[in-house]
Write an enzyme that holds these catalytic residues in place. Sequence first.
Site, PDB file in Angstrom:
ATOM      1  CE  LYS A 294      -4.203  -1.859   2.156  1.00 58.55           C
ATOM      2  NZ  LYS A 294      -5.232  -1.709   3.030  1.00 58.55           N
ATOM      3  CG  ASP A 330      -8.278   0.751   2.992  1.00 53.13           C
ATOM      4  OD1 ASP A 330      -8.952  -0.444   2.502  1.00 53.13           O
ATOM      5  OD2 ASP A 330      -7.010   0.289   3.036  1.00 53.13           O
TER       6      ASP A 330
END
Length: 499
Positions: A294, A330
């Site tokens: 990420k 997210d």
Amino acid sequence: MNRSSLCLSLTGATVAENLKEIERYDCYCDLYELRADYLEPLSISALSSFPAQVKKPVIITVRRAADGGHFKGSEAERCGILRRCLASGYRYIDLEEDFQDQKIEQAAEAGGVTVIRSFHDFSGVPADLGRIIRNIKRNSGEVIKAAVMVQNTQELLKLVELALELKAQDEWGNRIILGMGPMGFPTKVLSTILGSSITYSYAPGRQAAPGHVDPQTLVDLYRFPLVNQNTRIFGVIGNPVIHSKSPWLHNRGFSLRAMDDAVYIPFQVDNLEAFFQLAEVLDIRGVSVTIPHKQGVIPFLSSRDEGVEAAGACNTIVWRDGLRRGYNTDISGFMAPLKESMGGAIPAGFRAAVIGAGGAARAVVYALRKEGVEVLILNRTVERAQDLAVAFGCSYGSLEEQERIADFSDLIVQTTSVGMNRECPEYDPIPGYSFSGGEIVYDIIYIPRLTPLLKRAMDSGCRVINGWEMLIAQAGIQFRLFTGQDLLREANSGIADRY
Ligand code: ATR
């Protein structure tokens, strides 16, 4: 249009077991490979009557141990078995590149049995695989099969480039190029695009090895029959990633939206530079990004949304107009179920305690602060809590200071990964905190669904939210970024039974 055929490798110990497997998977398969090297000695005599009992083409293979097989007899015995099979109705015979028995080859040709000339490498993708493939063909009608263990993303890139190059040069039906292992998995789903005339699958539980896939999963989950030249490729990159739930959500999402031209595949990636080259080569349209990439993908992006900038993490990349656009879903994925549980909005003066100060906590803290929530961060390593608190204007402390939660107890968010995947099934990060019953308790872990913390909170009457809700919400936002459409709710039905 040319399409790769789906072959089930039969590795049962008896003919009866193999016939049972065929019965179970026949609706998914185009042909079968009978691995005679797995048969117990008594069943060998039944080899000649096998093709007559199967309505689809059968490949006969007697693989030596040196090539990853189980045959332990002499080469003369092996040739004896193959010879007997030649006049028994097998459509293909698999012979290794160093196979030495011209009579068998001639008899195969005379009897209309196609030779699959196979090459295996279990140690990696050889640097000269192109030369090997071009040179191993002995007779014009042979199909070349190269099955090589893909050890890293660079090797997957090399294999895909080679497959596409050969496909451009040669007519369809002459080659099978497959990557083994979890890193080679995409080659199984994309075999039509890569010009492989056959892809191989195994029944679950049988010879289960990382990267093996069963026919039903290949068809029902990975949409194998739909994959062709015009398919838009999406996926998830991580390491490891083969057990990710995202393929289920997105592929089901495509099916529910009748998007027959899209597929979503796990890419186990250990080298981002090689992956981004692969993405160009395969024309990948979008990926989800998971642990550990990420942060690492950020330098490769052409643009970043506000969430990527603030959280320092990107979990979604979309290729559009020649640009790689990075997003962080997210953050909204975390907020969506929270807001829903509160009737749509966070009230003024809301206060939250966040447990943990890693990458996941960063996204959570950013999301909460953006909504004006007052946040206390507690972490085992207090310096990390401090860094995050300074960056976003929060209070902070060590995990030992659990009594401070009482002042921030509208919402308690657990972000550490300790209890993930049932590794620490008893883990409760705040055993010293007693719930009043008025708190909302949110654990971003999704396996198990009910962590010890959530269970204790629920028993005390608290409202609880688990990581599945966040996962599904963020996948929904990703789906919209990928396709411009909403992920239908039914996409996640049944997922609980699978994971
Ligand atoms: P992620 O991106 O999943 O948040 P991370 O950045 O490695 O992963 O952060 C992991 C978080 O879990 C951190 O808050 C970590 O605490 P430390 O900063 O003290 O390492 C927390 N964590 C990991 N193992 C832990 C343990 N055994 N007990 C308490 N906290 C733990």
